[in-house]
Design a protein around this motif. Structure first.
Motif, PDB file in Angstrom:
ATOM      1  N   GLY A 124      27.985  36.343  69.872  1.00 18.68           N
ATOM      2  CA  GLY A 124      29.185  35.627  70.447  1.00 18.68           C
ATOM      3  C   GLY A 124      30.376  36.135  70.461  1.00 18.68           C
ATOM      4  O   GLY A 124      31.125  36.119  71.205  1.00 18.68           O
ATOM      5  N   VAL A 125      30.828  37.059  69.217  1.00 19.28           N
ATOM      6  CA  VAL A 125      32.098  37.617  69.227  1.00 19.28           C
ATOM      7  C   VAL A 125      32.067  38.755  70.169  1.00 19.28           C
ATOM      8  O   VAL A 125      33.094  38.749  70.738  1.00 19.28           O
ATOM      9  N   ASN A 126      31.117  39.320  70.273  1.00 17.78           N
ATOM     10  CA  ASN A 126      31.112  40.623  71.414  1.00 17.78           C
ATOM     11  C   ASN A 126      31.236  40.179  72.826  1.00 17.78           C
ATOM     12  O   ASN A 126      31.998  40.708  73.483  1.00 17.78           O
ATOM     13  N   PHE A 127      30.504  38.968  73.019  1.00 19.71           N
ATOM     14  CA  PHE A 127      30.676  38.419  74.461  1.00 19.71           C
ATOM     15  C   PHE A 127      32.246  38.186  74.432  1.00 19.71           C
ATOM     16  O   PHE A 127      32.654  38.496  75.721  1.00 19.71           O
ATOM     17  N   ALA A 128      32.879  37.496  73.615  1.00 15.58           N
ATOM     18  CA  ALA A 128      34.226  37.226  73.688  1.00 15.58           C
ATOM     19  C   ALA A 128      35.052  38.224  73.897  1.00 15.58           C
ATOM     20  O   ALA A 128      36.029  38.264  74.784  1.00 15.58           O
ATOM     21  N   LYS A 129      34.975  39.211  73.216  1.00 18.30           N
ATOM     22  CA  LYS A 129      35.474  40.569  73.208  1.00 18.30           C
ATOM     23  C   LYS A 129      35.545  41.349  74.635  1.00 18.30           C
ATOM     24  O   LYS A 129      36.278  41.619  75.001  1.00 18.30           O
ATOM     25  N   THR A 130      34.258  41.295  75.059  1.00 21.50           N
ATOM     26  CA  THR A 130      34.007  41.900  76.416  1.00 21.50           C
ATOM     27  C   THR A 130      34.706  41.071  77.604  1.00 21.50           C
ATOM     28  O   THR A 130      35.373  41.640  78.441  1.00 21.50           O
ATOM     29  N   TYR A 131      34.867  39.704  77.572  1.00 22.05           N
ATOM     30  CA  TYR A 131      35.634  38.849  78.342  1.00 22.05           C
ATOM     31  C   TYR A 131      36.892  38.931  78.145  1.00 22.05           C
ATOM     32  O   TYR A 131      37.804  39.474  79.173  1.00 22.05           O
TER      33      TYR A 131
ATOM     34  N   PRO B 259      43.523  41.566  77.722  1.00 19.68           N
ATOM     35  CA  PRO B 259      43.403  42.606  76.685  1.00 19.68           C
ATOM     36  C   PRO B 259      44.473  42.390  75.619  1.00 19.68           C
ATOM     37  O   PRO B 259      44.214  42.728  74.555  1.00 19.68           O
ATOM     38  N   GLU B 260      45.529  41.968  75.750  1.00 23.18           N
ATOM     39  CA  GLU B 260      46.508  41.913  74.812  1.00 23.18           C
ATOM     40  C   GLU B 260      46.390  40.530  73.735  1.00 23.18           C
ATOM     41  O   GLU B 260      46.980  40.530  72.745  1.00 23.18           O
ATOM     42  N   VAL B 261      45.423  39.925  74.128  1.00 25.56           N
ATOM     43  CA  VAL B 261      45.193  38.630  73.566  1.00 25.56           C
ATOM     44  C   VAL B 261      44.048  38.716  72.303  1.00 25.56           C
ATOM     45  O   VAL B 261      44.096  38.036  71.412  1.00 25.56           O
TER      46      VAL B 261
ATOM     47  N   GLY C   2      41.617  37.486  64.943  1.00 23.67           N
ATOM     48  CA  GLY C   2      42.319  37.146  63.500  1.00 23.67           C
ATOM     49  C   GLY C   2      42.429  35.628  63.584  1.00 23.67           C
ATOM     50  O   GLY C   2      42.049  35.179  62.374  1.00 23.67           O
ATOM     51  N   ALA C   3      42.612  35.015  64.642  1.00 24.14           N
ATOM     52  CA  ALA C   3      42.766  33.210  64.283  1.00 24.14           C
ATOM     53  C   ALA C   3      41.162  32.932  64.302  1.00 24.14           C
ATOM     54  O   ALA C   3      41.073  32.016  63.629  1.00 24.14           O
ATOM     55  N   LEU C   4      40.104  33.418  64.787  1.00 20.17           N
ATOM     56  CA  LEU C   4      38.921  33.100  64.754  1.00 20.17           C
ATOM     57  C   LEU C   4      38.612  33.078  63.092  1.00 20.17           C
ATOM     58  O   LEU C   4      37.850  32.288  62.585  1.00 20.17           O
ATOM     59  N   PHE C   5      38.764  34.305  62.781  1.00 22.14           N
ATOM     60  CA  PHE C   5      38.267  34.578  61.103  1.00 22.14           C
ATOM     61  C   PHE C   5      39.025  33.639  60.380  1.00 22.14           C
ATOM     62  O   PHE C   5      38.580  32.988  59.291  1.00 22.14           O
ATOM     63  N   VAL C   6      40.265  33.398  60.485  1.00 20.49           N
ATOM     64  CA  VAL C   6      41.133  32.284  59.694  1.00 20.49           C
ATOM     65  C   VAL C   6      40.494  30.985  60.055  1.00 20.49           C
ATOM     66  O   VAL C   6      40.320  30.246  58.725  1.00 20.49           O
ATOM     67  N   LEU C   7      40.209  30.511  61.183  1.00 15.35           N
ATOM     68  CA  LEU C   7      39.792  29.233  61.318  1.00 15.35           C
ATOM     69  C   LEU C   7      38.512  29.194  60.503  1.00 15.35           C
ATOM     70  O   LEU C   7      38.033  27.941  60.246  1.00 15.35           O
ATOM     71  N   VAL C   8      37.703  29.803  60.785  1.00 16.95           N
ATOM     72  CA  VAL C   8      36.104  29.911  60.445  1.00 16.95           C
ATOM     73  C   VAL C   8      36.145  29.872  58.610  1.00 16.95           C
ATOM     74  O   VAL C   8      35.687  29.021  58.062  1.00 16.95           O
ATOM     75  N   THR C   9      37.155  30.682  58.166  1.00 17.95           N
ATOM     76  CA  THR C   9      37.275  30.707  56.920  1.00 17.95           C
ATOM     77  C   THR C   9      37.722  29.466  55.996  1.00 17.95           C
ATOM     78  O   THR C   9      37.155  28.858  55.164  1.00 17.95           O
ATOM     79  N   LEU C  10      38.679  28.677  56.862  1.00 16.36           N
ATOM     80  CA  LEU C  10      39.301  27.237  56.454  1.00 16.36           C
ATOM     81  C   LEU C  10      38.351  26.279  56.689  1.00 16.36           C
ATOM     82  O   LEU C  10      38.218  25.348  56.084  1.00 16.36           O
ATOM     83  N   TYR C  11      37.731  26.189  57.768  1.00 13.86           N
ATOM     84  CA  TYR C  11      36.972  25.018  58.384  1.00 13.86           C
ATOM     85  C   TYR C  11      35.375  25.239  58.527  1.00 13.86           C
ATOM     86  O   TYR C  11      34.675  24.164  58.618  1.00 13.86           O
ATOM     87  N   LEU C  12      35.325  26.439  58.573  1.00  9.73           N
ATOM     88  CA  LEU C  12      33.446  26.690  58.774  1.00  9.73           C
ATOM     89  C   LEU C  12      33.197  27.683  57.713  1.00  9.73           C
ATOM     90  O   LEU C  12      32.939  28.702  58.282  1.00  9.73           O
ATOM     91  N   PRO C  13      33.309  27.486  56.447  1.00  9.34           N
ATOM     92  CA  PRO C  13      33.215  28.577  55.572  1.00  9.34           C
ATOM     93  C   PRO C  13      31.460  28.955  55.527  1.00  9.34           C
ATOM     94  O   PRO C  13      31.342  30.089  54.870  1.00  9.34           O
TER      95      PRO C  13
END
Length: 362
Positions: free
Chosen positions: A316-323, A329-331, A337-348
């Motif tokens: 999933g993450v690599n598919f998002a990275k490819t897209y 590319p600048e995003v 980083g935002a994905l990791f923070v959100l997963v840590t806080l809301y999807l442990p």
């Protein structure tokens, strides 16, 4: 049947392996049999992309084994992946022969460019496929064994061990960047021609690499499951949850950690060896600590201590990275980083944990 025993009480694993089998059957048909004019046709580029995702999924499983089940947060598994990739890359470079830019039948192009007059001793044997495959397993496994023997016997744990693993991959990155090391320096190894006599650009070769990646992923998953459901697996969980207690009742905690850490490094090396011929290059950038941190994000997003969750996160993450690296590319780094923070806080417990909660609520 042994496989049925491995997958007992593992509904997610059963679904994952079923989907993997379907993908392994459908993708070659859509590429080789379905005509290009059909909307169901899969291009060779897409086949290669899927094969790359499968190798990264195997790498994620290796991380989940040590982090999810043993409690070791390794920030250096990218090093084992890269070493396996370099072993395969060295074999592929030796297969080029006199078809390189400089036409030297013995030396790779970068050695001719640097005015080397002979092949370094550590390149001997890599003209044989069997030798390269042994090195794919031995080099990452031995590095993990030596590193683990020193760290685990010294009882280094927690964040200190994570920092040491990150320092290991960073040191290797700096070393491989140096031209005098004999691994291609900054440019790495590339311009591969064939594998076992087959053209790497041919559709049939790409399909074979895709199938090899699918088979390796299935093997890696089942191997990890066989460890998890065994007595050793129960000891692993004990070490993860109460290391001091496991040690006090007589278990050699350092040996358990060493065995699992070394095995996971071997899986990562195999993933790297399958990755390189599909992407066509291996360079020191694969040793980057950022790469190893990304692996942790994949596992966290999918769900630790599930194995199939690691696969979901990696793909999933690599598919998002490819897209995103193509469209915006600048995003990408901000999104990661935002994905990791959100997963840590809301999807442990990751995506798998969310799905389990919803199923329980229903």
């Amino acid at each position: 049947m042994y496989i049925s025993k491995l997958l007992r009480n593992d509904r997610g694993g059963q679904v994952f392996l079923t989907v993997l089998l379907l993908v392994a059957v459908v993708v070659p048909i859509c590429n080789l049999v379905v005509p290009e004019s059909s909307p169901l046709h899969l291009s060779t580029f897409t086949v290669t992309l899927i094969g790359k995702y499968l190798t990264l999924a195997l790498l994620a499983i290796s991380v989940d084994l040590v982090w999810g089940y043993l409690g070791i947060l390794s920030l250096g598994h990218g090093a084992f992946f890269a070493l396996g990739g370099y072993a395969m890359g060295m074999y592929l470079m030796r297969q080029i022969g006199d078809r390189g830019v400089y036409g030297n039948p013995e030396l790779p192009d970068f050695m001719v460019f640097l005015d080397w007059d002979s092949l370094p001793w550590f390149w001997y044997g890599f003209d044989h496929f069997w030798f390269a495959m042994i090195m794919v397993v031995v080099v990452p496994g031995m590095l993990a064994f030596v590193f683990g023997a020193l760290a685990f016997r010294s009882r280094v744990t927690g964040v200190y061990l994570s920092i040491m693993t990150q320092a290991l991959t960073y040191a290797l990155m700096l070393a491989f960047f140096r031209n005098e090391m004999g691994f291609g320096g900054n440019n790495g190894l590339t311009d591969f021609k064939d594998l076992l006599g087959f053209d790497l650009q041919a559709d049939g070769t790409r399909i074979a690499l895709f199938l090899a990646s699918a088979l390796a992923l299935a093997f890696g998953y089942l191997s990890c499951r066989s460890i998890i459901i065994s007595r050793l697996g129960r000891v692993m969980l004990a070490v993860r949850d109460a290391e001091d207690r496991a040690r006090f009742i007589g278990y050699r905690v350092d040996r358990v950690k060493l065995a699992i850490f070394s095995f996971s490094a071997i899986l990562a090396g195999i993933a790297g060896a399958l990755y390189v011929p599909q992407v066509g290059i291996i360079n020191p950038g694969e040793f980057s600590p950022l790469k190893s941190i990304e692996l942790v994000v994949w596992v966290a997003v999918g769900g630790r201590a599930t194995l199939y969750g690691a696969v979901m996160g990696a793909i999933g993450v690599n598919f998002a990275k490819t897209y995103l690296t193509g469209a915006l590319p600048e995003v990408w780094l901000f999104a990661l980083g935002a994905l990791f923070v959100l997963v840590t806080l809301y999807l442990p417990k990751g995506i798998v944990g969310l799905l389990k909660r919803r199923r329980a609520a229903a």
